[in-house]
Design an enzyme around this catalytic site. Structure first.
Site, PDB file in Angstrom:
ATOM      1  N   CYS A 271      38.939  33.242  46.405  1.00 51.81           N
ATOM      2  CA  CYS A 271      38.432  34.465  45.880  1.00 51.81           C
ATOM      3  C   CYS A 271      38.084  34.905  47.472  1.00 51.81           C
ATOM      4  O   CYS A 271      37.282  34.958  47.741  1.00 51.81           O
ATOM      5  CB  CYS A 271      38.232  34.366  44.943  1.00 51.81           C
ATOM      6  SG  CYS A 271      37.916  36.712  44.518  1.00 51.81           S
ATOM      7  N   ASP A 272      39.846  35.888  47.876  1.00 52.26           N
ATOM      8  CA  ASP A 272      39.575  36.069  48.915  1.00 52.26           C
ATOM      9  C   ASP A 272      38.563  37.809  49.062  1.00 52.26           C
ATOM     10  O   ASP A 272      37.492  37.757  50.017  1.00 52.26           O
ATOM     11  CB  ASP A 272      40.400  36.679  49.719  1.00 52.26           C
ATOM     12  CG  ASP A 272      41.435  36.411  49.954  1.00 52.26           C
ATOM     13  OD1 ASP A 272      41.107  34.730  50.418  1.00 52.26           O
ATOM     14  OD2 ASP A 272      42.818  36.572  50.216  1.00 52.26           O
ATOM     15  N   GLY A 273      38.236  37.711  48.255  1.00 51.81           N
ATOM     16  CA  GLY A 273      37.881  39.197  47.174  1.00 51.81           C
ATOM     17  C   GLY A 273      36.274  38.660  47.464  1.00 51.81           C
ATOM     18  O   GLY A 273      35.328  39.929  47.675  1.00 51.81           O
TER      19      GLY A 273
END
Length: 402
Positions: free
Chosen positions: A85-87
């Protein structure tokens, strides 16, 4: 070092401290070897991004070892600037925050890499095998001790120790990826497998699939990441993020829940969504969207980011390998279907290495899986793996048992 968001046409990428990027190399190499048996590729020399070169085998081993060098005192991998999850890009900037999902992903790779090492030369790699076995056991124990909250697995912890994906929090009480990969990786026992599958269906099922988390973040949190700056229900912030949702289909199939699996698979199908309500869905019916809005969005069910997502390849692969149940392995094609019992048969034409296999899976007893008998070219074989043939076309009949 590896780059994030690699663009091959321009030879450009983003330098980050993302902690999952490097592990996709051994993961995909294992998949490639099971499909091709091209073990010589492991000795191919490849340059490092930051100088020098090594064999592909050494690249893979180094990727695993680098992740092991970044563990918390509790025995969980550190999340750094984000995992899958890059976020979650600010959750672990001080290298204290942990990722439960990354631990599950690493455990998946370890079990597969151990099998590969044993096949290559168990005697030569004896010490490495022993070390990785011990590390895998410790990792599994840590995940089931510190990532399990009694109801499901958390997503991660922030640098200050606050859990994400936990009922104790006001937002993001449950996170899809930690539940699906608990099943895919095998770190969850049978009781917990079924418990987390029930949890995702109860809390994360939406009109177009499985939401990544719920409830959505409603205010920015600089100690979590840019995921919190999306509107509630949009993209990773409580939307149905298609990439993650495909693994939900895979996990439900592995947990042998055919009706739930096929319902979620059908919800991800853009043709069915457009047929159901094209004005609400809004996207093209002939390509997968990158995401669709979740329950916390006023546009729940609206799809977006089409022509962009790599999840189309994942959904196609999962349909073949875990619904139809024909998937490659070192010794042949594994037959392990999980489909609705209403289906009476499936036909598959599967090229594999140097041969072609015409496979018919018969389901006269209307069950969802379980192989009773396999015939190859009229001869019954033992087990549920179709052996490798060097050439030709082969007729395969599979009968499922009640």
């Amino acid at each position: 070092k590896v780059l994030h968001w690699w663009h091959p046409l321009t030879d450009e990428g983003l330098k980050t401290e993302m902690t999952d990027d490097l592990l996709w190399l051994p993961y995909m190499v294992i998949r490639y070897l099971k499909e091709t048996a091209d073990f010589q590729l492991l000795q191919h020399e490849v340059p490092f991004y930051d100088g020098g070169k090594a064999t592909l085998f050494e690249h893979c081993t180094k990727a695993i070892d680098v992740v092991f060098s970044r563990f918390s005192k509790r025995g969980l991998p550190l999340i750094g600037e984000g995992d899958w999850c890059d976020g979650f890009n600010t959750m672990g900037l001080d290298w204290k925050g942990e990722s439960a999902w990354l631990g599950m992903f690493l455990y998946t790779i370890l079990t597969e890499w151990l099998e590969l090492l044993t096949r290559l030369d168990a005697k030569k790699y004896h010490d490495v095998i022993h070390l990785y076995q011990k590390k895998a056991l410790n990792l599994k124990e840590a995940l089931n001790t510190y990532a399990w909250n009694g109801q499901w697995y958390i997503a991660a912890t922030k640098d200050d120790g606050t859990p994400i994906g936990d009922p104790s929090q006001e937002e993001a009480k449950i996170y899809l990826m930690s539940q699906t990969w608990a099943v895919i990786s095998g770190i969850a026992n049978e009781e917990r497998k079924q418990q987390v599958m029930e949890a995702i269906l109860q809390h994360l099922e939406a009109d177009t699939g499985l939401m990544l988390l719920y409830p959505a973040f409603t205010k920015p949190d600089k100690y979590v990441g840019y995921i919190t700056r999306y509107a509630p229900g949009l993209r990773e912030n409580g939307g149905v993020y298609t990439h993650a949702a495909t693994w939900g289909v895979m996990a439900l199939a592995m947990a042998k829940r055919p009706h739930d699996m096929y319902r979620i698979f059908s919800k991800l199908n853009p043709i069915l969504q457009a047929h159901r309500d094209a004005d609400k869905y809004m996207a093209e019916p002939y390509v997968l969207p990158g995401n669709s809005d979740g329950k916390d969005s006023r546009y729940h069910g609206r799809a977006g980011w089409t022509w962009y997502t790599g999840s189309a390849g994942w959904l196609f692969t999962i349909a073949h390998e875990y619904i139809v149940g024909v998937r490659p392995d070192y010794d042949g094609l594994i037959i392990d279907p999980c489909f609705p019992p209403e289906w009476d048969s499936i036909k598959v034409r599967r090229p594999f290495r140097n041969a072609v296999y015409n496979i018919i899976i018969q389901n006269p007893k209307r069950v969802c899986g379980g192989v009773e008998e396999i015939e190859v070219d009229g001869k019954r074989i033992n087990g549920h793996i179709i052996p490798v043939f060097n050439e030709g076309t082969h007729e395969v009949i599979v009968s499922l048992k009640g």
